[in-house]
Design an enzyme around this catalytic site. Structure first.
Site, short mmCIF file in Angstrom:
data_model
loop_
_atom_site.label_atom_id
_atom_site.label_comp_id
_atom_site.label_asym_id
_atom_site.label_seq_id
_atom_site.Cartn_x
_atom_site.Cartn_y
_atom_site.Cartn_z
N VAL A 1 69.24 82.97 6.67
CA VAL A 1 69.96 81.76 6.33
C VAL A 1 69.43 81.24 4.97
O VAL A 1 68.24 81.63 4.71
CB VAL A 1 69.85 80.58 7.47
N VAL B 1 64.45 86.42 12.07
CA VAL B 1 65.34 85.39 11.38
C VAL B 1 64.83 85.28 9.74
O VAL B 1 63.35 85.34 9.81
CB VAL B 1 65.16 83.90 11.90
N GLU B 2 65.44 85.16 9.02
CA GLU B 2 64.99 85.44 7.50
C GLU B 2 65.48 83.84 7.11
O GLU B 2 66.56 83.62 6.99
CB GLU B 2 65.53 86.40 6.84
N VAL B 3 64.56 83.15 6.39
CA VAL B 3 64.95 81.71 5.69
C VAL B 3 64.77 81.93 4.21
O VAL B 3 63.59 82.47 3.87
CB VAL B 3 64.43 80.91 5.97
N SER C 1 62.13 85.02 0.27
CA SER C 1 62.33 84.90 1.75
C SER C 1 61.07 84.96 2.64
O SER C 1 60.04 85.68 2.14
CB SER C 1 63.18 86.17 2.23
#
Length: 126
Positions: free
Chosen positions: A72, A119-121, A108
């Site tokens: 995201v 989950v990758e932000v 990231s």
């Protein structure tokens, strides 16, 4: 066939309530009950459907919790993302690090949700 984007993704989870709480509190997503017992998470124009591993439709019988991996995007500076994750005792498994995104470079950070989904932000690098 011309594919132009995503409508939604689906995460298979062991505990719907824990998943909804995690994504609401950690990433600020909004939870919606689409119909009795069928939940989804919303952010911007995007949706993550949450599917209970104990009640999978026949079409999804081979789906297992913890097999998701997605990214995201945020405009929040990466230092603030890291600080927020640390303040909530979320273990960062990698990053911040430069990665290749769909339309260019990303900065990231990676962590796992309660089911082990990765989950990758990310921030898009300008």
């Amino acid at each position: 066939m011309h594919i132009y984007g995503f409508d939604h993704i689906v995460l298979c989870v062991r505990n719907v309530d824990s998943t909804l709480d995690f994504y609401r509190h950690v990433l600020g997503m909004a939870a919606h009950e689409e119909r009795p017992g069928k939940w989804s998470l919303h952010f911007g124009s995007n949706k993550i459907s949450v599917q209970n591993a104990n009640d999978l439709p026949s079409l999804a019988k081979k789906t297992v919790p913890g097999s998701g991996n997605f990214c995201v995007l945020t405009d929040l500076p990466m230092a603030d993302v890291v600080a927020q994750l640390q303040s909530q005792n979320i273990e960062i498994v990698e990053g911040p690090a430069e990665k290749a995104g769909a339309v260019g470079k990303l900065m990231s950070v990676y962590f796992r949700d309660p089911d082990g989904n990765l989950v990758e932000v990310s921030n898009r690098k300008r």
